[in-house]
Scaffold this motif. Sequence first.
Motif, PDB file in Angstrom:
ATOM      1  N   VAL A 169       0.845  -1.197   0.000  1.00 25.25           N
ATOM      2  CA  VAL A 169       0.000   0.000   0.000  1.00 25.25           C
ATOM      3  C   VAL A 169       0.876   1.241   0.000  1.00 25.25           C
ATOM      4  O   VAL A 169       0.621   2.212  -0.724  1.00 25.25           O
ATOM      5  CB  VAL A 169      -0.933   0.020   1.227  1.00 25.25           C
ATOM      6  CG1 VAL A 169      -1.756   1.307   1.245  1.00 25.25           C
ATOM      7  CG2 VAL A 169      -1.859  -1.172   1.217  1.00 25.25           C
ATOM      8  N   GLY A 170       1.926   1.206   0.808  1.00 27.76           N
ATOM      9  CA  GLY A 170       2.834   2.346   0.893  1.00 27.76           C
ATOM     10  C   GLY A 170       3.515   2.640  -0.428  1.00 27.76           C
ATOM     11  O   GLY A 170       3.643   3.807  -0.826  1.00 27.76           O
ATOM     12  N   ILE A 171       3.947   1.606  -1.135  1.00 27.99           N
ATOM     13  CA  ILE A 171       4.622   1.796  -2.426  1.00 27.99           C
ATOM     14  C   ILE A 171       3.671   2.418  -3.440  1.00 27.99           C
ATOM     15  O   ILE A 171       4.001   3.416  -4.100  1.00 27.99           O
ATOM     16  CB  ILE A 171       5.172   0.455  -2.935  1.00 27.99           C
ATOM     17  CG1 ILE A 171       6.352   0.005  -2.063  1.00 27.99           C
ATOM     18  CG2 ILE A 171       5.611   0.566  -4.395  1.00 27.99           C
ATOM     19  CD1 ILE A 171       6.798  -1.419  -2.314  1.00 27.99           C
ATOM     20  N   PHE A 172       2.482   1.847  -3.575  1.00 23.99           N
ATOM     21  CA  PHE A 172       1.511   2.387  -4.527  1.00 23.99           C
ATOM     22  C   PHE A 172       1.101   3.804  -4.148  1.00 23.99           C
ATOM     23  O   PHE A 172       0.949   4.682  -5.008  1.00 23.99           O
ATOM     24  CB  PHE A 172       0.274   1.492  -4.592  1.00 23.99           C
ATOM     25  CG  PHE A 172       0.525   0.130  -5.166  1.00 23.99           C
ATOM     26  CD1 PHE A 172       1.387  -0.041  -6.235  1.00 23.99           C
ATOM     27  CD2 PHE A 172      -0.072  -1.003  -4.624  1.00 23.99           C
ATOM     28  CE1 PHE A 172       1.639  -1.289  -6.762  1.00 23.99           C
ATOM     29  CE2 PHE A 172       0.160  -2.264  -5.138  1.00 23.99           C
ATOM     30  CZ  PHE A 172       1.023  -2.408  -6.216  1.00 23.99           C
ATOM     31  N   THR A 173       0.913   4.037  -2.862  1.00 26.69           N
ATOM     32  CA  THR A 173       0.517   5.362  -2.389  1.00 26.69           C
ATOM     33  C   THR A 173       1.602   6.388  -2.687  1.00 26.69           C
ATOM     34  O   THR A 173       1.315   7.511  -3.123  1.00 26.69           O
ATOM     35  CB  THR A 173       0.237   5.333  -0.875  1.00 26.69           C
ATOM     36  OG1 THR A 173      -0.805   4.402  -0.608  1.00 26.69           O
ATOM     37  CG2 THR A 173      -0.183   6.701  -0.372  1.00 26.69           C
ATOM     38  N   ALA A 174       2.861   6.026  -2.446  1.00 29.34           N
ATOM     39  CA  ALA A 174       3.968   6.951  -2.699  1.00 29.34           C
ATOM     40  C   ALA A 174       4.037   7.333  -4.173  1.00 29.34           C
ATOM     41  O   ALA A 174       4.229   8.509  -4.514  1.00 29.34           O
ATOM     42  CB  ALA A 174       5.285   6.321  -2.235  1.00 29.34           C
ATOM     43  N   PHE A 175       3.899   6.338  -5.049  1.00 27.32           N
ATOM     44  CA  PHE A 175       3.898   6.627  -6.485  1.00 27.32           C
ATOM     45  C   PHE A 175       2.777   7.597  -6.852  1.00 27.32           C
ATOM     46  O   PHE A 175       2.995   8.606  -7.525  1.00 27.32           O
ATOM     47  CB  PHE A 175       3.727   5.338  -7.294  1.00 27.32           C
ATOM     48  CG  PHE A 175       4.954   4.466  -7.338  1.00 27.32           C
ATOM     49  CD1 PHE A 175       6.222   5.015  -7.324  1.00 27.32           C
ATOM     50  CD2 PHE A 175       4.825   3.083  -7.411  1.00 27.32           C
ATOM     51  CE1 PHE A 175       7.351   4.211  -7.370  1.00 27.32           C
ATOM     52  CE2 PHE A 175       5.947   2.274  -7.464  1.00 27.32           C
ATOM     53  CZ  PHE A 175       7.213   2.836  -7.445  1.00 27.32           C
ATOM     54  N   LEU A 176       1.573   7.275  -6.422  1.00 28.42           N
ATOM     55  CA  LEU A 176       0.403   8.066  -6.791  1.00 28.42           C
ATOM     56  C   LEU A 176       0.444   9.459  -6.174  1.00 28.42           C
ATOM     57  O   LEU A 176       0.133  10.461  -6.838  1.00 28.42           O
ATOM     58  CB  LEU A 176      -0.876   7.334  -6.369  1.00 28.42           C
ATOM     59  CG  LEU A 176      -2.202   7.955  -6.829  1.00 28.42           C
ATOM     60  CD1 LEU A 176      -2.215   8.125  -8.349  1.00 28.42           C
ATOM     61  CD2 LEU A 176      -3.377   7.085  -6.388  1.00 28.42           C
ATOM     62  N   ALA A 177       0.836   9.559  -4.906  1.00 30.15           N
ATOM     63  CA  ALA A 177       0.887  10.859  -4.234  1.00 30.15           C
ATOM     64  C   ALA A 177       1.905  11.781  -4.901  1.00 30.15           C
ATOM     65  O   ALA A 177       1.631  12.974  -5.122  1.00 30.15           O
ATOM     66  CB  ALA A 177       1.223  10.672  -2.756  1.00 30.15           C
TER      67      ALA A 177
END
Length: 424
Positions: free
Chosen positions: A139-147
Motif C-alpha cells: 500500500v505504501g509503495i503504490f501510495t507513494a507513487f500516486l501521491a
Amino acid sequence: MNKFMEMLEKFLMPVADKLNNNRYLTALRDGFMVALPLIIFGSIFVVIANLPFLDRLIGEEAFGTYQGALSSASNATLTIMGLFVIIGIGYKLTQSYEGEAIYGGVAALAAFLILTPQVLEGVEGVIPTTSLGAQGMFVGIFTAFLAAELYQYFTRKGFTIKMPEGVPSAVARSFSALIPMTFTLTTFLVVRIIFDITRFESVQDFIYTVVQAPLTALGAGLPATIVAVLLIQLFWFFGLHGQIIVNSVFDPIWYALANENLLAFQDGEALPHIVSKQFIDSFIVGMGGSGMTLAVIIGIFIIGKSRQMKELGKLGAPAGIFNVNEPIIFGLPIIMNPLVLIPWLLAPVVVAIFTYFTMAAGIVPAPTGVIVPWTTPMILNGALATNSWQGGVLQAINLFIVLIIWWPFLRIMDKQFYETERKH
C-alpha cells in the motif's frame, strides 16, 4: 552457442534498458536505499538483543530486561520500515521530475497515513505497527507513487500560490506547495471514505488480499526465486547490473518476507518463510558478490598456472572477501564470455535449490529477517543472517559446490591463457 547468445542478447538488452530507465523502478530502488541505513541499524540491535545462549548465561528474567532495553532500536526502525521507504520513494520520484522533492516525500507519507486505519482493538487514534511494516508495504509503495504523481500534476498545472519578491524562499516554497498538497491529500481522503463503505473496509485490506498476499506467496516459493537468480546472472553476463535490475522488482516482496520472519523471530515463533531478502543476499550474493565469485578466486589460486590468472586472483581476492566482484566480472572476464556461461548460470541455481531444501529440512535455520550489511564477509554473514553457526557452515558448503561446478571451466581457461603466454 553464438546463435543462442544472439537470441538472448536480442531479448534481454531491450528489457534491461527499459527497466534501468524506468522512472518508477528507479524511485523504488532508491527509496529502499534511503531506508537502508535505518534498517541495518535496527538489524544490528536485533542481533545484539538475541545473542545465542545469553539467556542461559544471565537468566530468563535478566535476559527479558536486556531485550526490553534494546527493543526501541528495532521498533523505531525495522518494525516501521515502510514509513521510511514511502518517504524515500515520494522524494526520489518527485526529484526525478525536478520538483520540490521534500514535499513529494511528505505528501506520500501523509497520504499513506490518511489511508491507514487508526484503530487498534477498538481504541481510536492508534495506528497498528503492522500497517507500517510488512503488511502495509505494498500500500505504501503504490501510495507513494500516486501521491508524488498527483503532487507534481497539480504543481505543473499551476495550482500554486506565488508570493511577492522579498519573501524568504523557504516561506515561498511552503506556500507554493500548499494547494498541490491540499488537492493531493484530499484525493486520498476521498479514497479512504469510499473504501470505508466497502466489504474490505480499508485500502490496506484490499491491497493485501488482492495484490500483496498472492505476490508474496509467489515470491516466497523456490520457482520464482530460481527465475530471479537466473535473471540476475543473465543480465550480468551481458554487462548489465543484474542485482539492481532484479532487486527493483523483487525487493518489495523479499523485504516483506524478511519483516514477517523478523516479527516471528522476535516473538519466539517459527519463521514463516525460507526465501527472503537475506536468503538472496547472504546465501546467493554474500559469497563474493553476484555469482558467488569468491569460489572462482579460490579456484584460480589452486588451479592457476598462467600469469594472467595468478594476477587476476591477487587483484580480485581483497575485494571478493567483502563481496565486491567487479575485478572478476570484468577481468576474467565473465561478461560476454561463452566459456563461463554454463557455470555462471548453473552454480547460483544449484546453490539456491540446495540452500532452500537444507533450510526446509530444518538442518539450517532460515534467515531471521535481520538485514546484514552486504559487505560482511561470508561465514560471519551466514551466521548473523540465521543467528546460528549452521548458517556459516552452509555458506562454506555452498562455496565448495560453486568451486566444483567452476573447476573444469577454470582449468580450460587457464590452459588457454598459459598456452597463449608461452607463444608470446
